[in-house]
Design a protein around this motif. Structure first.
Motif, mmCIF file in Angstrom:
data_model
loop_
_atom_site.group_PDB
_atom_site.id
_atom_site.type_symbol
_atom_site.label_atom_id
_atom_site.label_comp_id
_atom_site.label_asym_id
_atom_site.label_seq_id
_atom_site.Cartn_x
_atom_site.Cartn_y
_atom_site.Cartn_z
ATOM 1 N N ARG A 17 1.027 -1.316 0.212
ATOM 2 C CA ARG A 17 -0.249 0.208 0.191
ATOM 3 C C ARG A 17 0.671 0.957 -0.258
ATOM 4 O O ARG A 17 0.690 2.452 0.015
ATOM 5 C CB ARG A 17 -1.306 0.168 1.169
ATOM 6 C CG ARG A 17 -2.507 -1.122 0.628
ATOM 7 C CD ARG A 17 -2.963 -1.292 1.901
ATOM 8 N NE ARG A 17 -3.788 -2.595 2.090
ATOM 9 C CZ ARG A 17 -4.988 -2.431 1.374
ATOM 10 N NH1 ARG A 17 -5.471 -1.390 0.787
ATOM 11 N NH2 ARG A 17 -5.234 -3.629 1.800
ATOM 12 N N ALA A 77 -10.712 -11.341 -3.255
ATOM 13 C CA ALA A 77 -9.766 -10.588 -3.771
ATOM 14 C C ALA A 77 -9.887 -8.969 -4.579
ATOM 15 O O ALA A 77 -10.805 -9.845 -5.050
ATOM 16 C CB ALA A 77 -8.052 -10.796 -3.751
ATOM 17 N N SER A 78 -9.066 -7.858 -4.405
ATOM 18 C CA SER A 78 -9.295 -7.233 -5.427
ATOM 19 C C SER A 78 -9.395 -7.745 -7.093
ATOM 20 O O SER A 78 -8.305 -8.368 -6.916
ATOM 21 C CB SER A 78 -8.208 -6.527 -5.188
ATOM 22 O OG SER A 78 -7.346 -6.624 -5.284
ATOM 23 N N SER A 79 -9.639 -7.427 -7.861
ATOM 24 C CA SER A 79 -9.402 -7.405 -9.495
ATOM 25 C C SER A 79 -8.075 -7.962 -9.785
ATOM 26 O O SER A 79 -7.744 -8.893 -10.176
ATOM 27 C CB SER A 79 -10.721 -6.360 -10.222
ATOM 28 O OG SER A 79 -9.788 -7.129 -11.565
ATOM 29 N N PHE A 81 -5.381 -8.443 -8.080
ATOM 30 C CA PHE A 81 -4.244 -9.185 -7.218
ATOM 31 C C PHE A 81 -5.163 -10.217 -7.104
ATOM 32 O O PHE A 81 -4.207 -11.042 -6.566
ATOM 33 C CB PHE A 81 -4.330 -8.253 -5.954
ATOM 34 C CG PHE A 81 -3.901 -9.274 -4.699
ATOM 35 C CD1 PHE A 81 -2.549 -9.116 -4.952
ATOM 36 C CD2 PHE A 81 -4.014 -9.774 -4.143
ATOM 37 C CE1 PHE A 81 -1.844 -9.660 -4.119
ATOM 38 C CE2 PHE A 81 -3.040 -10.814 -2.959
ATOM 39 C CZ PHE A 81 -1.996 -10.328 -3.322
ATOM 40 N N GLU A 102 -13.703 -11.448 -6.717
ATOM 41 C CA GLU A 102 -13.137 -9.735 -7.716
ATOM 42 C C GLU A 102 -13.390 -9.156 -7.004
ATOM 43 O O GLU A 102 -14.511 -8.518 -7.839
ATOM 44 C CB GLU A 102 -13.279 -9.788 -9.105
ATOM 45 C CG GLU A 102 -12.398 -10.850 -9.445
ATOM 46 C CD GLU A 102 -11.795 -11.553 -11.373
ATOM 47 O OE1 GLU A 102 -12.266 -9.670 -11.195
ATOM 48 O OE2 GLU A 102 -11.852 -12.184 -11.804
ATOM 49 N N LYS A 103 -13.721 -8.476 -5.485
ATOM 50 C CA LYS A 103 -14.329 -7.714 -5.033
ATOM 51 C C LYS A 103 -12.838 -7.107 -3.826
ATOM 52 O O LYS A 103 -12.236 -8.349 -3.009
ATOM 53 C CB LYS A 103 -15.055 -7.857 -4.329
ATOM 54 C CG LYS A 103 -16.835 -8.249 -5.205
ATOM 55 C CD LYS A 103 -16.797 -6.836 -5.493
ATOM 56 C CE LYS A 103 -18.048 -6.778 -6.971
ATOM 57 N NZ LYS A 103 -18.900 -5.812 -6.948
ATOM 58 N N ASP A 104 -13.425 -5.572 -3.062
ATOM 59 C CA ASP A 104 -12.197 -5.308 -2.412
ATOM 60 C C ASP A 104 -12.578 -5.258 -1.085
ATOM 61 O O ASP A 104 -13.559 -4.370 -0.711
ATOM 62 C CB ASP A 104 -11.227 -4.616 -2.543
ATOM 63 C CG ASP A 104 -10.492 -3.747 -1.186
ATOM 64 O OD1 ASP A 104 -10.189 -5.078 -0.815
ATOM 65 O OD2 ASP A 104 -9.020 -2.701 -1.637
ATOM 66 N N TYR A 105 -13.497 -6.769 0.364
ATOM 67 C CA TYR A 105 -13.530 -5.890 1.295
ATOM 68 C C TYR A 105 -12.999 -5.779 2.135
ATOM 69 O O TYR A 105 -13.198 -6.613 3.647
ATOM 70 C CB TYR A 105 -14.818 -7.301 1.159
ATOM 71 C CG TYR A 105 -15.774 -8.153 0.022
ATOM 72 C CD1 TYR A 105 -16.477 -6.577 -0.440
ATOM 73 C CD2 TYR A 105 -15.737 -9.117 -0.246
ATOM 74 C CE1 TYR A 105 -17.574 -6.957 -0.995
ATOM 75 C CE2 TYR A 105 -16.668 -9.297 -0.931
ATOM 76 C CZ TYR A 105 -17.416 -8.236 -1.337
ATOM 77 O OH TYR A 105 -18.360 -8.708 -2.048
ATOM 78 N N THR A 106 -11.635 -5.451 1.447
ATOM 79 C CA THR A 106 -10.682 -5.237 3.429
ATOM 80 C C THR A 106 -11.538 -4.369 4.495
ATOM 81 O O THR A 106 -10.653 -4.423 5.418
ATOM 82 C CB THR A 106 -9.551 -4.745 3.017
ATOM 83 O OG1 THR A 106 -9.942 -3.303 1.913
ATOM 84 C CG2 THR A 106 -8.961 -5.612 1.838
ATOM 85 N N LYS A 107 -12.251 -3.464 3.981
ATOM 86 C CA LYS A 107 -12.798 -2.364 4.821
ATOM 87 C C LYS A 107 -14.462 -2.895 5.354
ATOM 88 O O LYS A 107 -14.263 -2.102 5.910
ATOM 89 C CB LYS A 107 -12.651 -0.974 4.928
ATOM 90 C CG LYS A 107 -10.802 -0.478 3.493
ATOM 91 C CD LYS A 107 -11.642 0.983 3.350
ATOM 92 C CE LYS A 107 -10.360 1.547 3.368
ATOM 93 N NZ LYS A 107 -8.591 0.373 3.282
#
Length: 123
Positions: A17, A77-79, A81, A102-107
């Motif tokens: 990051r 994970a994000s698209s 990554f 393919e999604k970012d669910y880190t938050k």
């Protein structure tokens, strides 16, 4: 099943990051012999760190597979990554992947994450 989500292990790779300028050394490169440097292909520092993280995760997943820690794997994970991670997975681990999201669910909170994943896991 029916117990909700439970955090088993968490991984952090803050270097992924960081800004690219923070990942690059400001020291001059090495030279050999008569002062001519060897050609080194340019690599994006952020891409390099993402690749290192994907390799770390793939090794951990392979270790978990060998220890029979899981029978089925859902990758989220994000698209950009997820493709990198998939390229690092061994064939035995890849065979256990039942779903790729393919999604970012880190938050996302635990409750939000459960809602996003309820279509593929039994909560």
């Amino acid at each position: 099943p029916k117990k909700g989500l439970q955090l088993v292990k968490q991984f952090a790779h803050p270097e992924s990051r960081d800004k690219a300028s923070e990942l690059v050394s400001d020291r001059p490169g090495q030279t050999r012999g008569n002062g001519h440097g060897a050609f080194v292909a340019a690599t994006d520092p952020k891409q390099h760190e993402a690749d290192r993280f994907a390799l770390e995760l793939s090794r951990e997943l392979d270790h978990g597979r060998g220890a029979n820690s899981y029978e089925r794997l859902i990758l989220v994970a994000s698209s950009p990554f997820i493709g990198l991670l998939n390229s690092r997975l061994g064939s035995h681990v890849r065979a256990l992947v039942s779903e790729t999201i393919e999604k970012d669910y880190t938050k996302a909170t635990d409750k939000e994450l459960a809602g996003h994943l309820e279509h593929c896991i039994y909560l």
